[in-house]
Write an enzyme that holds these catalytic residues in place. Sequence first.
Site, PDB file in Angstrom:
ATOM      1  CG  HIS A 135      27.019  13.377  48.864  1.00  0.00           C
ATOM      2  ND1 HIS A 135      26.213  12.267  48.726  1.00  0.00           N
ATOM      3  CD2 HIS A 135      27.827  13.401  47.783  1.00  0.00           C
ATOM      4  CE1 HIS A 135      26.540  11.648  47.602  1.00  0.00           C
ATOM      5  NE2 HIS A 135      27.518  12.308  47.013  1.00  0.00           N
ATOM      6  CD  GLU A 195      25.828   8.618  48.492  1.00  0.00           C
ATOM      7  OE1 GLU A 195      26.814   8.610  49.248  1.00  0.00           O
ATOM      8  OE2 GLU A 195      25.905   8.370  47.274  1.00  0.00           O
ATOM      9  CD  GLU A 254      27.701  15.122  43.688  1.00  0.00           C
ATOM     10  OE1 GLU A 254      28.638  14.586  43.097  1.00  0.00           O
ATOM     11  OE2 GLU A 254      27.321  14.766  44.791  1.00  0.00           O
ATOM     12  CE  LYS A 281      29.416   8.682  46.618  1.00  0.00           C
ATOM     13  NZ  LYS A 281      28.260   8.463  45.784  1.00  0.00           N
ATOM     14  CB  SER A 301      27.397   8.729  36.156  1.00  0.00           C
ATOM     15  OG  SER A 301      26.563   7.995  37.043  1.00  0.00           O
ATOM     16  N   GLY A 338      25.853   7.615  40.866  1.00  0.00           N
ATOM     17  CA  GLY A 338      26.012   6.158  40.977  1.00  0.00           C
ATOM     18  C   GLY A 338      25.160   5.358  40.019  1.00  0.00           C
ATOM     19  CG  ASN A 361      32.063  11.464  48.401  1.00  0.00           C
ATOM     20  OD1 ASN A 361      32.556  10.911  49.382  1.00  0.00           O
ATOM     21  ND2 ASN A 361      30.760  11.677  48.288  1.00  0.00           N
TER      22      ASN A 361
HETATM   23  P1  PGA Z   1      29.316   8.847  41.145  1.00  0.00           P
HETATM   24  O1  PGA Z   1      29.117   9.633  42.537  1.00  0.00           O
HETATM   25  O2  PGA Z   1      30.474   9.510  40.427  1.00  0.00           O
HETATM   26  O3  PGA Z   1      29.644   7.448  41.557  1.00  0.00           O
HETATM   27  O4  PGA Z   1      28.060   8.968  40.396  1.00  0.00           O
HETATM   28  C1  PGA Z   1      29.186  11.032  42.603  1.00  0.00           C
HETATM   29  C2  PGA Z   1      29.013  11.499  44.019  1.00  0.00           C
HETATM   30  O5  PGA Z   1      28.253  10.898  44.780  1.00  0.00           O
HETATM   31  O6  PGA Z   1      29.632  12.499  44.425  1.00  0.00           O
END
Ligand code: PGA
Length: 253
Positions: A99, A101, A171, A13, A216, A177, A11
């Site tokens: 997601h 976010e 997730e 983003k 992560s 992140g 992803n």
């Molecule tokens: P990350 O993000 O690997 O940077 O933790 C995962 C995601 O948001 O799908």
Amino acid sequence: MTKRMPVVAANWKMNGSRELVNQVLLQIKQSGVCQDIEVVISPPATLYSYFDEQKKIHELDHVFLAAQNINELDNGALTGEISVGLAKESGCQWVICGHSERRSLFKETSKVTAKKFMKALNAGLKPILCVGETTEEKETGKTFSRLTAQIEAVMHLGGKQAFKDCLIAYEPIWAVGTGQAASPELAQEIHRFIRGMIASICPETAKTVRILYGGSIKPENAAALFSQPDIDGGLIGGAGLVPEQFIKICQLA
Ligand code: PGA
């Protein structure tokens, strides 16, 4: 035991460029990683058509294009939004739904996420349902009730057929992140719980549905996570923007 084809999804983003599309596709092709796994890339919407075009030029049939989001309606006065039809016309085959976010920053509820999930499914696209708990929910013992509510929203709208052709991504928000991935043991426990929920409405689908871990993932921790029996791959954020790291993670799947 049912053998499930691993999936590694990136992803991007609000990151990436045509140049990154070129680099990633070239490295996927050269490494040959997508012969034994499915690779999914979700760039920003302005890159969908370009990605689709380049993937066809490189003849990468096992690389799939995912939309990061769609609107739950077919059309209308919704400035800045993209419908499932537009995503499909731009080459998208999969759609990320809910997601964290989208849920936190754009206030998307589980009900809206479920509508998007069904929109994608009914248009012949594969939804990737993201679920996960916050730090506070984790610390107050609400992880399972949170996940249950998120998954039940889709069950209510789509019934037991809903999960036949989708992916679920666990997730945990505290891991997205942050550099703090869930331990393989904890992730496995939660993936097993999710598979159990699907089994309660459709035992056959529970054997085949692929459940990805996200949060992560890095080349250093991917192997231990992917070796868990109920973890069928990963949804990668940050490391998905670095072609060498992404390819390494694909190889570990
Ligand atoms: P990350 O993000 O690997 O940077 O933790 C995962 C995601 O948001 O799908």
